[in-house]
Design an enzyme around this catalytic site. Structure first.
Site, PDB file in Angstrom:
ATOM      1  CG  ASP A  67      84.834  46.467   2.716  1.00 35.73           C
ATOM      2  OD1 ASP A  67      85.260  47.444   3.371  1.00 35.73           O
ATOM      3  OD2 ASP A  67      83.907  46.569   1.897  1.00 35.73           O
ATOM      4  CG  ASN A 136      77.618  46.928  -7.724  1.00 35.85           C
ATOM      5  OD1 ASN A 136      77.555  47.270  -6.544  1.00 35.85           O
ATOM      6  ND2 ASN A 136      78.569  46.150  -8.194  1.00 35.85           N
ATOM      7  CD  GLU A 143      81.360  44.025  -6.197  1.00 38.04           C
ATOM      8  OE1 GLU A 143      80.248  44.581  -6.248  1.00 38.04           O
ATOM      9  OE2 GLU A 143      82.426  44.637  -6.378  1.00 38.04           O
TER      10      GLU A 143
HETATM   11  C1  GLP Z   1      83.119  50.581  -1.317  1.00 36.86           C
HETATM   12  C2  GLP Z   1      82.928  49.862   0.004  1.00 36.86           C
HETATM   13  C3  GLP Z   1      81.487  49.848   0.449  1.00 36.86           C
HETATM   14  C4  GLP Z   1      80.865  51.222   0.302  1.00 36.86           C
HETATM   15  C5  GLP Z   1      80.945  51.618  -1.137  1.00 36.86           C
HETATM   16  C6  GLP Z   1      80.295  52.962  -1.426  1.00 36.86           C
HETATM   17  O1  GLP Z   1      82.927  49.792  -2.432  1.00 36.86           O
HETATM   18  N1  GLP Z   1      83.413  48.535  -0.029  1.00 36.86           N
HETATM   19  O2  GLP Z   1      81.421  49.417   1.795  1.00 36.86           O
HETATM   20  O3  GLP Z   1      79.531  51.179   0.726  1.00 36.86           O
HETATM   21  O4  GLP Z   1      82.322  51.701  -1.478  1.00 36.86           O
HETATM   22  O5  GLP Z   1      81.235  53.974  -1.340  1.00 36.86           O
HETATM   23  P1  GLP Z   1      80.907  55.504  -1.556  1.00 36.86           P
HETATM   24  O6  GLP Z   1      80.226  55.926  -0.320  1.00 36.86           O
HETATM   25  O7  GLP Z   1      82.260  56.132  -1.716  1.00 36.86           O
HETATM   26  O8  GLP Z   1      80.084  55.609  -2.762  1.00 36.86           O
END
Ligand code: GLP
Length: 248
Positions: A67, A136, A143
């Site tokens: 993404d 979440n 989402e």
């Molecule tokens: C973002 C990304 C996800 C990732 C999530 C968790 O929202 N789009 O792909 O899994 O963050 O991130 P973190 O590992 O910093 O908690």
């Protein structure tokens, strides 16, 4: 779904990197799906170490990221393009033309989504996809919702995601409110999935993913339907008992 519990997030990274490295050694032309976020950092550190030790070679590896934020230049320090360059690509011998992210500055997001999906398909699909999970229970930026989309698409971020990711920006208002993300189908079509989860703030999402209902309200729960998923978690994340109610 195989779940491996490690003591620390460093051990999580080493275990996940071992699976990624094995894939690269088995097929030096592998197509990898890659994630961003703090959870994958220890994995990338261990992958870079294996490269420096002469264990892996990225000269023929192709990558597709999950993404990208909408509206951020690729040079913005919080863009996922920048994150990948800083934390992985600049440390290994991958060809820049073999690294792919969806274009967050696209003028037409539906065209860009189709282009990205077509590109993944013409590369032969994803051999191994590295995933994190949101608090979440989102995966990539899919989402919690009443329905999930199959292919790459533009999506508004949940308020809870904007709040969670505000820690990387100066303030919450600087966090982009939309992203372009692989769809749940793009993720599920990957042949192997490796998820890393660390920290007690992910415990509830992890429990819902593994043991909760399969529902679009808990996007990660769809991974229960995939036949080749390994989830690598640290003790802090593994601390929560299963919940029967979806968290989202
Ligand atoms: C973002 C990304 C996800 C990732 C999530 C968790 O929202 N789009 O792909 O899994 O963050 O991130 P973190 O590992 O910093 O908690």
């Amino acid at each position: 779904m195989i779940v491996k519990i490690c003591k620390t997030k460093e051990e999580v990274g080493q275990t996940a990197a071992a699976l990624c490295n094995a894939q690269i050694i088995k097929n030096p032309q592998s197509v990898l799906g890659l994630a961003t976020g703090s959870s994958v950092l220890t994995t990338y550190q261990a992958m870079v170490k294996a490269y420096n030790d002469g264990i892996t070679d990225y000269s023929q590896i192709v990558t597709y990221n999950l993404d990208e934020y909408c509206g951020l230049e690729s040079t913005h320090p919080q863009s996922y393009c920048y994150f990948m360059e800083e934390n992985l690509f600049k440390h290994i011998n991958i060809k820049p033309e073999n690294t792919n992210l969806p274009d967050g500055k696209a003028i037409d997001f539906s065209k860009e989504s189709q282009r990205y999906e077509d590109s993944i398909n013409s590369a032969g699909g994803i051999d191994l996809l590295l995933l994190g999970i949101g608090r979440n229970a989102h995966i990539a930026f899919n989402e919690p919702n009443t329905k999930l989309l199959d292919n790459t698409h533009r999506i508004e971020l949940a308020k809870s995601t904007v709040q969670a990711n505000a820690r990387f920006f100066e303030s919450e208002k600087d966090v982009p409110k939309a992203s372009i993300t692989m769809g749940i189908g793009t993720i599920m079509r990957s042949r192997t999935i490796v998820m890393v989860v660390s920290g007690s703030d992910k415990a509830e999402a992890l429990a819902a993913m593994k043991n909760g209902l399969i529902t679009p309200q808990c996007p990660a729960s769809f991974l229960q339907l995939h036949n080749n998923v390994t989830v690598i978690v640290d003790e802090a994340a593994a601390s929560q008992k299963a919940k029967s109610k979806p968290i989202c």
